[in-house]
Design a protein around this motif. Sequence first.
Motif, PDB file in Angstrom:
ATOM      1  N   GLN A   1      -5.168  -2.690   8.858  1.00 50.70           N
ATOM      2  CA  GLN A   1      -5.307  -1.421   8.139  1.00 50.70           C
ATOM      3  C   GLN A   1      -6.172  -0.441   8.923  1.00 50.70           C
ATOM      4  O   GLN A   1      -5.871   0.746   8.996  1.00 50.70           O
ATOM      5  CB  GLN A   1      -5.946  -1.628   6.758  1.00 50.70           C
ATOM      6  CG  GLN A   1      -5.058  -2.285   5.740  1.00 50.70           C
ATOM      7  CD  GLN A   1      -5.268  -3.778   5.665  1.00 50.70           C
ATOM      8  OE1 GLN A   1      -5.057  -4.468   6.667  1.00 50.70           O
ATOM      9  NE2 GLN A   1      -5.667  -4.293   4.531  1.00 50.70           N
TER      10      GLN A   1
ATOM     11  N   ARG B   1      -4.318   1.385  -1.588  1.00 50.21           N
ATOM     12  CA  ARG B   1      -2.882   1.625  -1.574  1.00 50.21           C
ATOM     13  C   ARG B   1      -2.547   3.103  -1.392  1.00 50.21           C
ATOM     14  O   ARG B   1      -1.593   3.451  -0.689  1.00 50.21           O
ATOM     15  CB  ARG B   1      -2.258   1.134  -2.878  1.00 50.21           C
ATOM     16  CG  ARG B   1      -2.098  -0.360  -2.865  1.00 50.21           C
ATOM     17  CD  ARG B   1      -1.881  -0.905  -4.242  1.00 50.21           C
ATOM     18  NE  ARG B   1      -1.499  -2.309  -4.123  1.00 50.21           N
ATOM     19  CZ  ARG B   1      -0.257  -2.723  -3.933  1.00 50.21           C
ATOM     20  NH1 ARG B   1       0.742  -1.868  -3.866  1.00 50.21           N
ATOM     21  NH2 ARG B   1      -0.007  -3.999  -3.810  1.00 50.21           N
ATOM     22  N   GLU B   2      -3.344   3.932  -2.011  1.00 50.35           N
ATOM     23  CA  GLU B   2      -3.115   5.378  -1.881  1.00 50.35           C
ATOM     24  C   GLU B   2      -3.285   5.796  -0.409  1.00 50.35           C
ATOM     25  O   GLU B   2      -2.474   6.565   0.126  1.00 50.35           O
ATOM     26  CB  GLU B   2      -4.122   6.120  -2.775  1.00 50.35           C
ATOM     27  CG  GLU B   2      -3.806   7.588  -2.955  1.00 50.35           C
ATOM     28  CD  GLU B   2      -4.911   8.307  -3.740  1.00 50.35           C
ATOM     29  OE1 GLU B   2      -5.755   7.619  -4.360  1.00 50.35           O
ATOM     30  OE2 GLU B   2      -4.930   9.554  -3.699  1.00 50.35           O
TER      31      GLU B   2
ATOM     32  N   ILE C   1       0.139  -9.715   3.121  1.00 51.80           N
ATOM     33  CA  ILE C   1      -0.265  -8.992   1.907  1.00 51.80           C
ATOM     34  C   ILE C   1       0.396  -9.629   0.683  1.00 51.80           C
ATOM     35  O   ILE C   1      -0.244  -9.823  -0.358  1.00 51.80           O
ATOM     36  CB  ILE C   1       0.108  -7.496   2.017  1.00 51.80           C
ATOM     37  CG1 ILE C   1      -0.678  -6.829   3.156  1.00 51.80           C
ATOM     38  CG2 ILE C   1      -0.181  -6.774   0.691  1.00 51.80           C
ATOM     39  CD1 ILE C   1      -0.172  -5.450   3.537  1.00 51.80           C
TER      40      ILE C   1
ATOM     41  N   GLN D   1      -8.438   2.553  -3.998  1.00 56.54           N
ATOM     42  CA  GLN D   1      -7.643   3.590  -3.330  1.00 56.54           C
ATOM     43  C   GLN D   1      -6.945   3.087  -2.064  1.00 56.54           C
ATOM     44  O   GLN D   1      -6.249   3.862  -1.401  1.00 56.54           O
ATOM     45  CB  GLN D   1      -8.532   4.778  -3.002  1.00 56.54           C
ATOM     46  CG  GLN D   1      -8.933   5.551  -4.265  1.00 56.54           C
ATOM     47  CD  GLN D   1      -9.720   6.788  -3.912  1.00 56.54           C
ATOM     48  OE1 GLN D   1     -10.868   6.691  -3.501  1.00 56.54           O
ATOM     49  NE2 GLN D   1      -9.099   7.941  -4.065  1.00 56.54           N
TER      50      GLN D   1
ATOM     51  N   ASP E   1       4.888   2.028   3.148  1.00 57.62           N
ATOM     52  CA  ASP E   1       3.649   1.430   3.653  1.00 57.62           C
ATOM     53  C   ASP E   1       3.691  -0.072   3.387  1.00 57.62           C
ATOM     54  O   ASP E   1       4.447  -0.537   2.534  1.00 57.62           O
ATOM     55  CB  ASP E   1       2.426   2.082   3.002  1.00 57.62           C
ATOM     56  CG  ASP E   1       2.273   1.668   1.562  1.00 57.62           C
ATOM     57  OD1 ASP E   1       1.586   0.656   1.298  1.00 57.62           O
ATOM     58  OD2 ASP E   1       2.868   2.333   0.683  1.00 57.62           O
TER      59      ASP E   1
ATOM     60  N   MET F   1      -3.038   3.850   2.258  1.00 53.42           N
ATOM     61  CA  MET F   1      -1.978   3.293   3.104  1.00 53.42           C
ATOM     62  C   MET F   1      -0.669   4.074   2.937  1.00 53.42           C
ATOM     63  O   MET F   1       0.057   4.301   3.914  1.00 53.42           O
ATOM     64  CB  MET F   1      -1.763   1.807   2.787  1.00 53.42           C
ATOM     65  CG  MET F   1      -2.965   0.908   3.101  1.00 53.42           C
ATOM     66  SD  MET F   1      -3.700   1.120   4.749  1.00 53.42           S
ATOM     67  CE  MET F   1      -2.498   0.273   5.758  1.00 53.42           C
ATOM     68  N   ALA F   2      -0.388   4.487   1.715  1.00 53.92           N
ATOM     69  CA  ALA F   2       0.826   5.270   1.484  1.00 53.92           C
ATOM     70  C   ALA F   2       0.752   6.619   2.201  1.00 53.92           C
ATOM     71  O   ALA F   2       1.732   7.081   2.785  1.00 53.92           O
ATOM     72  CB  ALA F   2       1.031   5.470  -0.025  1.00 53.92           C
TER      73      ALA F   2
ATOM     74  N   ASP G   1       4.856  -5.487  -2.273  1.00 54.67           N
ATOM     75  CA  ASP G   1       5.206  -5.472  -3.699  1.00 54.67           C
ATOM     76  C   ASP G   1       6.679  -5.826  -3.893  1.00 54.67           C
ATOM     77  O   ASP G   1       7.030  -6.618  -4.763  1.00 54.67           O
ATOM     78  CB  ASP G   1       4.978  -4.079  -4.306  1.00 54.67           C
ATOM     79  CG  ASP G   1       3.500  -3.782  -4.514  1.00 54.67           C
ATOM     80  OD1 ASP G   1       2.700  -4.733  -4.465  1.00 54.67           O
ATOM     81  OD2 ASP G   1       3.168  -2.601  -4.723  1.00 54.67           O
TER      82      ASP G   1
ATOM     83  N   TYR H   1       1.871  -2.181   1.870  1.00 56.72           N
ATOM     84  CA  TYR H   1       1.530  -2.694   0.539  1.00 56.72           C
ATOM     85  C   TYR H   1       2.699  -2.560  -0.433  1.00 56.72           C
ATOM     86  O   TYR H   1       2.980  -3.472  -1.214  1.00 56.72           O
ATOM     87  CB  TYR H   1       0.264  -2.002   0.002  1.00 56.72           C
ATOM     88  CG  TYR H   1      -0.961  -2.563   0.670  1.00 56.72           C
ATOM     89  CD1 TYR H   1      -1.674  -3.595   0.082  1.00 56.72           C
ATOM     90  CD2 TYR H   1      -1.354  -2.108   1.919  1.00 56.72           C
ATOM     91  CE1 TYR H   1      -2.765  -4.153   0.720  1.00 56.72           C
ATOM     92  CE2 TYR H   1      -2.449  -2.664   2.574  1.00 56.72           C
ATOM     93  CZ  TYR H   1      -3.150  -3.675   1.952  1.00 56.72           C
ATOM     94  OH  TYR H   1      -4.220  -4.245   2.588  1.00 56.72           O
ATOM     95  N   THR H   2       3.349  -1.412  -0.366  1.00 54.05           N
ATOM     96  CA  THR H   2       4.525  -1.233  -1.214  1.00 54.05           C
ATOM     97  C   THR H   2       5.621  -2.210  -0.787  1.00 54.05           C
ATOM     98  O   THR H   2       6.336  -2.775  -1.622  1.00 54.05           O
ATOM     99  CB  THR H   2       5.017   0.227  -1.104  1.00 54.05           C
ATOM    100  OG1 THR H   2       3.899   1.096  -1.343  1.00 54.05           O
ATOM    101  CG2 THR H   2       6.092   0.516  -2.130  1.00 54.05           C
TER     102      THR H   2
END
Lengths: 319, 319
Positions: free
Chosen positions: A130, A34-35, A272, A32, B303, A37-38, B309, B305-306
Amino acid sequence: MADVTRLVEQARAGGPRAVARLISLVEGASPQLREVMAALAPLAGGAYVVGLTGSPGVGKSTSTSALVSAYRRRGKRVGVLAVDPSSPFSGGALLGDRVRMSEHASDPGVYIRSMATRGHLGGLSWAAPQAIRVLDAAGCDVVLVETVGVGQSEVDIASEADTTVVLLAPGMGDGIQAAKAGILEIGDVYVVNKADRDGADATARELNHMLGLGEARKPGDWRPPIVKTVAARGEGTDEVVEALEKHRAWMEENGVLAERRAARVAHEIERIAVTALRSRIGDLRGGRDVGALAARVLDGSLDPYTAADELVAGLTAGA
Amino acid sequence: MADVTRLVEQARAGGPRAVARLISLVEGASPQLREVMAALAPLAGGAYVVGLTGSPGVGKSTSTSALVSAYRRRGKRVGVLAVDPSSPFSGGALLGDRVRMSEHASDPGVYIRSMATRGHLGGLSWAAPQAIRVLDAAGCDVVLVETVGVGQSEVDIASEADTTVVLLAPGMGDGIQAAKAGILEIGDVYVVNKADRDGADATARELNHMLGLGEARKPGDWRPPIVKTVAARGEGTDEVVEALEKHRAWMEENGVLAERRAARVAHEIERIAVTALRSRIGDLRGGRDVGALAARVLDGSLDPYTAADELVAGLTAGA
């Protein structure tokens, strides 16, 4: 699975358990992550991040605790991230002196989190950015990041903080050590703690001298102040806060804060991305590619650079 | 441009200048780095690599120098790589105690090289594996790699050496520090130097006790020996060499040496590959991609992480 939306709401409302849970989610690289962090992205950015570093024994925890008190008296919400050096193998942290923070344990305006340093990249924990983001999004006005200044960590902290405080204490042979460790190049504010001890003035003088060496500052440049404190009695802590606020104001006036934050985030994104690429390398046919290449280097038929080329080619050719 | 083939020939023939020049070529990441590494590939692999680490003040340089003398008496060619911590910003190294090595400066069977630690990955210099490879290919029987055991470097050295020696000295509060730094998990041989001082026996006892904690060794497992030395007078140095040779023999008998070397080379290849990928990220349209992504993270619309990506997608889609 945790309900991330709800946890974020609770954290915003000041729920310490929700903050703790969110940090655990980002720290443990959970599915989770990524969820979380978003969800935090639109909420973060309000906190002033202060890094504190210094050799073992200078009184970092006591100084951090005194700073928490000072900011609380000013009505600020404070997050503390204490990064402890620990074995990269065992992952265990020695958190003995965390107890000195216990006076703040029941204060709802303070979040304290200890974090072990882990992983081959050393220094500050990879999860620190984070965790800072969680504390920031949860509404902390100030986030204090405390780490032991040995080797790499003081450099890492300088790259994660808006303002870096370097702590020293009298009689620790700090002069030459400071030069060695490069801390003279990362401090925005210097604190000579245990200033009631012999040698405090000498330490401050020596430090002042070293900071002046090679000085070619332009008008308007920042000259790191040196503040003397006795953190155990709270003496000098208000002066430290004043120095911090001055540095923050100077950074804002000169566009330095925006610059530092942009560099920090760019570095975070790159890190990352590199971690993701590194993990893909490890995954290449279960690491068999790397093993086979290593065998060819060991028998002398290949050099490591050509081997790395083959690895990269295999990676970017697509999965 | 240097004539690499000729330099390699001269280095093999024992030319100290050629060795120095080759190390400079690999250390500075010169355009010829790859050519040098390719030329060295078939020649390396014969040297026994010993890492020495310990806190400042335990007598690392003196111990290294005494070991050089001991190996020279045995007719071995010795390379020394002294990795100094230095500011990652200035790149300057404090090499004061290198002078203690000066007794070996005129010995044609000894190569001594100091190297600063540099770069954000900290710890051991990124160029250390390449420099070790030069000394190895130049015909050194033994390569001693000395580094200060703070933070990350002692872990790095363990991953670059065949055998790791951890040095301690009495009365430095080593016990708890040792546990913190994780050195108890990396030493193959422990040396208590300055054994003529008060507290040497206590330090050795405490160390022995800590090494025994949680001991669940199988028969045939390696139990790190503890050797007491007075390196400044050369006392105990022969015992250190014996301990090293025993460890080497044990590793060879048990396949551990081949295993360690394979892991070391695999790690080296991965590191070079990751560095290459990292540099491609930096190159992506002159870093504009990363900057633009950072701005979107800072304004809360993305965020990290995205963002990462997107960066990776841009990279592996091909240049």
